[in-house]
Design a protein around this motif. Structure first.
Motif, PDB file in Angstrom:
ATOM      1  N   LEU A  81      -6.699   2.237  -3.479  1.00 25.46           N
ATOM      2  CA  LEU A  81      -5.368   2.075  -2.882  1.00 25.46           C
ATOM      3  C   LEU A  81      -5.429   1.318  -1.556  1.00 25.46           C
ATOM      4  CD1 LEU A  81      -3.825   5.637  -3.455  1.00 25.46           C
ATOM      5  CD2 LEU A  81      -3.477   3.560  -4.799  1.00 25.46           C
ATOM      6  N   CYS A 113      -4.947   0.775  11.064  1.00 25.30           N
ATOM      7  CA  CYS A 113      -5.353   1.521   9.861  1.00 25.30           C
ATOM      8  C   CYS A 113      -6.874   1.604   9.806  1.00 25.30           C
ATOM      9  CB  CYS A 113      -4.869   0.842   8.587  1.00 25.30           C
ATOM     10  SG  CYS A 113      -3.135   0.335   8.607  1.00 25.30           S
ATOM     11  N   VAL A 146      -5.601  -3.272   2.319  1.00 25.13           N
ATOM     12  CA  VAL A 146      -5.842  -3.105   3.756  1.00 25.13           C
ATOM     13  C   VAL A 146      -7.182  -3.762   4.119  1.00 25.13           C
ATOM     14  CG1 VAL A 146      -6.125  -1.421   5.632  1.00 25.13           C
ATOM     15  CG2 VAL A 146      -4.513  -0.960   3.785  1.00 25.13           C
ATOM     16  N   SER A 189     -11.478   3.841  -1.443  1.00 30.12           N
ATOM     17  CA  SER A 189     -10.225   4.051  -2.178  1.00 30.12           C
ATOM     18  C   SER A 189      -9.648   2.720  -2.660  1.00 30.12           C
ATOM     19  CB  SER A 189      -9.211   4.739  -1.273  1.00 30.12           C
ATOM     20  OG  SER A 189      -7.923   4.559  -1.814  1.00 30.12           O
ATOM     21  N   TYR A 220       1.307   6.416  17.815  1.00 29.02           N
ATOM     22  CA  TYR A 220       0.004   5.831  17.525  1.00 29.02           C
ATOM     23  C   TYR A 220       0.190   4.554  16.702  1.00 29.02           C
ATOM     24  CZ  TYR A 220      -4.883   5.513  16.055  1.00 29.02           C
ATOM     25  OH  TYR A 220      -6.163   5.075  15.823  1.00 29.02           O
ATOM     26  N   VAL A 256       0.873  -1.169   0.000  1.00 27.18           N
ATOM     27  CA  VAL A 256       0.000   0.000   0.000  1.00 27.18           C
ATOM     28  C   VAL A 256       0.916   1.227   0.000  1.00 27.18           C
ATOM     29  CG1 VAL A 256      -1.783   1.253   1.304  1.00 27.18           C
ATOM     30  CG2 VAL A 256      -1.674  -1.240   1.444  1.00 27.18           C
ATOM     31  N   PRO A 257       0.605   2.233  -0.833  1.00 26.63           N
ATOM     32  CA  PRO A 257       1.477   3.419  -0.842  1.00 26.63           C
ATOM     33  C   PRO A 257       1.227   4.286   0.388  1.00 26.63           C
ATOM     34  CG  PRO A 257      -0.342   3.747  -2.344  1.00 26.63           C
ATOM     35  CD  PRO A 257      -0.507   2.369  -1.782  1.00 26.63           C
ATOM     36  N   ILE A 315      -0.743  12.797  13.055  1.00 27.53           N
ATOM     37  CA  ILE A 315      -0.846  11.610  13.920  1.00 27.53           C
ATOM     38  C   ILE A 315       0.525  11.337  14.543  1.00 27.53           C
ATOM     39  CG2 ILE A 315      -1.589   9.180  14.057  1.00 27.53           C
ATOM     40  CD1 ILE A 315      -2.982   9.555  11.355  1.00 27.53           C
ATOM     41  N   HIS A 338       0.003  11.236   6.821  1.00 26.53           N
ATOM     42  CA  HIS A 338      -0.466  10.809   8.143  1.00 26.53           C
ATOM     43  C   HIS A 338       0.263  11.508   9.281  1.00 26.53           C
ATOM     44  CE1 HIS A 338      -1.989   7.609   5.506  1.00 26.53           C
ATOM     45  NE2 HIS A 338      -2.967   7.498   6.381  1.00 26.53           N
ATOM     46  N   LEU A 359      -1.833  15.170   8.761  1.00 26.88           N
ATOM     47  CA  LEU A 359      -2.880  14.857   9.744  1.00 26.88           C
ATOM     48  C   LEU A 359      -2.367  14.999  11.179  1.00 26.88           C
ATOM     49  CD1 LEU A 359      -4.410  11.695   8.012  1.00 26.88           C
ATOM     50  CD2 LEU A 359      -5.353  14.012   7.999  1.00 26.88           C
ATOM     51  N   HIS A 391      -9.871   3.896   8.541  1.00 26.34           N
ATOM     52  CA  HIS A 391     -10.260   3.586   7.163  1.00 26.34           C
ATOM     53  C   HIS A 391     -11.479   2.684   7.040  1.00 26.34           C
ATOM     54  CE1 HIS A 391      -7.341   6.062   5.275  1.00 26.34           C
ATOM     55  NE2 HIS A 391      -6.368   5.546   5.999  1.00 26.34           N
ATOM     56  N   ILE A 418     -13.313   6.385   6.784  1.00 29.10           N
ATOM     57  CA  ILE A 418     -12.927   7.375   5.774  1.00 29.10           C
ATOM     58  C   ILE A 418     -12.099   6.738   4.671  1.00 29.10           C
ATOM     59  CG2 ILE A 418     -12.998   9.633   6.949  1.00 29.10           C
ATOM     60  CD1 ILE A 418     -10.193   9.125   7.898  1.00 29.10           C
TER      61      ILE A 418
HETATM   62  C1  HEC Z   1      -6.162   8.648  12.408  1.00 28.41           C
HETATM   63  C2  HEC Z   1      -6.762   8.252  11.154  1.00 28.41           C
HETATM   64  C3  HEC Z   1      -5.957   7.427  10.159  1.00 28.41           C
HETATM   65  C4  HEC Z   1      -5.232   6.282  10.398  1.00 28.41           C
HETATM   66  C5  HEC Z   1      -4.995   5.573  11.717  1.00 28.41           C
HETATM   67  C6  HEC Z   1      -4.734   5.845   9.109  1.00 28.41           C
HETATM   68  N1  HEC Z   1      -5.149   6.706   8.129  1.00 28.41           N
HETATM   69 FE1  HEC Z   1      -4.732   6.540   6.135  1.00 28.41          FE
HETATM   70  N2  HEC Z   1      -5.688   8.291   5.787  1.00 28.41           N
HETATM   71  C7  HEC Z   1      -6.377   9.029   6.731  1.00 28.41           C
HETATM   72  C8  HEC Z   1      -6.967  10.189   6.079  1.00 28.41           C
HETATM   73  C9  HEC Z   1      -7.792  11.267   6.765  1.00 28.41           C
HETATM   74  C10 HEC Z   1      -6.617  10.113   4.729  1.00 28.41           C
HETATM   75  C11 HEC Z   1      -6.955  11.089   3.621  1.00 28.41           C
HETATM   76  C12 HEC Z   1      -5.826  12.071   3.517  1.00 28.41           C
HETATM   77  C13 HEC Z   1      -6.066  13.089   2.465  1.00 28.41           C
HETATM   78  O1  HEC Z   1      -5.967  12.737   1.270  1.00 28.41           O
HETATM   79  O2  HEC Z   1      -6.356  14.210   2.828  1.00 28.41           O
HETATM   80  C14 HEC Z   1      -5.829   8.882   4.571  1.00 28.41           C
HETATM   81  C15 HEC Z   1      -5.340   8.436   3.362  1.00 28.41           C
HETATM   82  C16 HEC Z   1      -4.717   7.232   3.160  1.00 28.41           C
HETATM   83  C17 HEC Z   1      -4.310   6.703   1.876  1.00 28.41           C
HETATM   84  C18 HEC Z   1      -4.537   7.385   0.531  1.00 28.41           C
HETATM   85  C19 HEC Z   1      -5.869   6.951  -0.040  1.00 28.41           C
HETATM   86  C20 HEC Z   1      -6.128   7.556  -1.387  1.00 28.41           C
HETATM   87  O3  HEC Z   1      -6.997   7.004  -2.116  1.00 28.41           O
HETATM   88  O4  HEC Z   1      -5.519   8.577  -1.731  1.00 28.41           O
HETATM   89  C21 HEC Z   1      -3.717   5.500   2.106  1.00 28.41           C
HETATM   90  C22 HEC Z   1      -3.151   4.541   1.056  1.00 28.41           C
HETATM   91  C23 HEC Z   1      -3.743   5.266   3.545  1.00 28.41           C
HETATM   92  N3  HEC Z   1      -4.367   6.344   4.146  1.00 28.41           N
HETATM   93  C24 HEC Z   1      -3.226   4.142   4.168  1.00 28.41           C
HETATM   94  C25 HEC Z   1      -3.238   3.953   5.529  1.00 28.41           C
HETATM   95  C26 HEC Z   1      -2.635   2.815   6.186  1.00 28.41           C
HETATM   96  C27 HEC Z   1      -1.930   1.664   5.476  1.00 28.41           C
HETATM   97  C28 HEC Z   1      -2.827   2.963   7.518  1.00 28.41           C
HETATM   98  C29 HEC Z   1      -2.357   2.068   8.638  1.00 28.41           C
HETATM   99  C30 HEC Z   1      -0.914   1.825   8.717  1.00 28.41           C
HETATM  100  C31 HEC Z   1      -3.555   4.205   7.705  1.00 28.41           C
HETATM  101  N4  HEC Z   1      -3.777   4.775   6.484  1.00 28.41           N
HETATM  102  C32 HEC Z   1      -3.956   4.712   8.930  1.00 28.41           C
HETATM  103  C33 HEC Z   1      -6.494   8.732   8.066  1.00 28.41           C
HETATM  104  C34 HEC Z   1      -5.910   7.683   8.725  1.00 28.41           C
END
Ligand code: HEC
Ligand code: HEC
Ligand code: HEC
Ligand code: HEC
Ligand code: HEC
Length: 252
Positions: free
Chosen positions: A100, A87, A104, A98, A68, A51-52, A64, A58, A62, A91, A94
């Motif tokens: 991508l 994740c 997950v 996706s 965490y 996964v990219p 984080i 993050h 964001l 996810h 939100i």
């Molecule tokens: C605290 C909340 C949170 C956690 C925990 C989190 N994410 Fe995210 N993630 C987001 C948010 C919000 C976005 C959208 C960011 C944006 O584009 O503004 C995002 C975007 C993404 C995207 C891009 C999706 C796209 O279509 O562009 C990927 C891939 C991703 N996250 C993977 C992960 C992975 C793998 C994990 C766990 C290791 C994870 N995230 C944990 C909140 C979170």
């Protein structure tokens, strides 16, 4: 020394036998400054991931906290890689559609962990411990580069022995303190730096050391003042500088 190291007694035993013999060779090797191109340091090489995942999104955008996801980084030798559940706390609500994030969702549904490609690795015969560094206020970026700006995680430093020793010889040059937040523990300062950067993206409020950790460019500093302050921090934080270059610190 707490018994935290990995169970590879065999490698350790071999190494300790090799150490006495290797010392002269090693000194020659280190002394001759073996050429190490980026091809064999692996620094900033692109790696394939299931996964990219973006630290820039993050951790920086964001905000984080590193802990965490890397839950054991201040408590144990390993930082830890987050499980799919971490994740999915976000996810499942939100970016649910996706493409991508399909791997997950798959991983969550089947219980098969994601297979992240390892970025940083020291050989088995090297003992490393995250918690002691983080608790003395050594920032993640010192060893991993500007992680908070990476779209795809890359190796920020080669993690050669010479790099470990450079700091172990003169840790006073690398420890820093946030004068505006003297009540913060060294460990809190490590994580607070990322939050600080979020509210101060140009780094106007940062001291030169913080700035160079975040932006990666070496800042010109008043070296004398830096070392004086560093020496005070060594005392305050109880760092045993004299012992830090002993071979047995990193090779048991
Ligand atoms: C605290 C909340 C949170 C956690 C925990 C989190 N994410 Fe995210 N993630 C987001 C948010 C919000 C976005 C959208 C960011 C944006 O584009 O503004 C995002 C975007 C993404 C995207 C891009 C999706 C796209 O279509 O562009 C990927 C891939 C991703 N996250 C993977 C992960 C992975 C793998 C994990 C766990 C290791 C994870 N995230 C944990 C909140 C979170
Ligand atoms: C939302 C979860 C999340 C947060 C927050 C997060 N990381 Fe990560 N981190 C991951 C995941 C997932 C991986 C494994 C995939 C990869 O390498 O990109 C990873 C990998 C890494 C690696 C490389 C690991 C290896 O294989 O060597 C480093 C170094 C790292 N993170 C540092 C940080 C730092 C420093 C912070 C805080 C500024 C941070 N991470 C915040 C999820 C996170
Ligand atoms: C003094 C140097 C140093 C510092 C500071 C440091 N790391 Fe590491 N990190 C390493 C080394 C060396 C490895 C490879 C360890 C191994 O091979 O077992 C590593 C590996 C990792 C990994 C891979 C998985 C694991 O569990 O080890 C993650 C994730 C990681 N670091 C995150 C962080 C975060 C987050 C911070 C700051 C809170 C941090 N590191 C601070 C040197 C450092
Ligand atoms: C930027 C500075 C810095 C770098 C780089 C660094 N260290 Fe350290 N290291 C420290 C400090 C400070 C301590 C804490 C010493 C103390 O509190 O007495 C420490 C402690 C340690 C300890 C624990 C010693 C003990 O007796 O408990 C080990 C093991 C260690 N480092 C291994 C490594 C390895 C391996 C590397 C390279 C991959 C490395 N370090 C890179 C600063 C650094
Ligand atoms: C602060 C940690 C640290 C200390 C202290 C340390 N080493 Fe190392 N050593 C390492 C790391 C990390 C590597 C792996 C380097 C790599 O992957 O290229 C290593 C690798 C080695 C190797 C393998 C060959 C090489 O250069 O990669 C030998 C031999 C060695 N060390 C001997 C010693 C001896 C002898 C001492 C004492 C004079 C010593 N080390 C002190 C961290 C340390």
């Amino acid at each position: 020394m707490p018994n935290l190291f990995r169970p590879s007694a065999n490698a350790y035993a071999k190494l300790s036998l090799a150490l006495s013999a290797a010392l002269p060779v090693l000194l020659i090797t280190v002394g001759s400054g073996v050429s190490r191109s980026s091809a064999n340091t692996g620094v900033m090489n692109h790696l394939d991931q299931p996964v990219p995942f973006s630290h820039k999104h993050h951790a920086y955008e964001l905000g984080i906290d590193c802990r965490y996801c890397h839950t054991s980084v201040e408590k144990s030798s390993y930082a830890g890689i987050p499980q799919t559940e971490t994740c999915m706390t976000c996810h499942s609500q939100i970016w649910q559609d996706s493409p991508l994030l399909e791997p997950v969702r798959q991983s969550f549904a089947t219980g098969q962990p994601l297979k992240w490609t390892e970025v940083n690795k020291v050989p088995e015969f090297v003992y490393f411990n995250h918690s002691i560094h983080v608790n003395r206020g050594v920032n993640c970026n010192n060893c991993h580069g500007q992680v908070q700006q990476m779209q795809i995680t890359q190796k920020g430093r080669a993690l050669f022995m010479s790099w470990c020793l450079e700091c172990h010889r003169e840790p006073e040059k690398y420890l820093f303190t946030d004068e505006k937040n003297p009540q913060m523990s060294p460990r809190q300062q490590v994580f607070n730096l990322y939050l600080k950067y979020q509210s101060d993206p140009l780094g106007d409020e940062m001291n030169p050391q913080e700035k160079s950790l975040i932006f990666g460019n070496e800042q010109k500093t008043n070296v004398k003042a830096l070392i004086e302050r560093g020496n005070q921090l060594l005392k305050d934080r109880g760092v045993r500088k004299q012992e830090l270059t002993d071979c047995t610190v990193c090779h048991h």
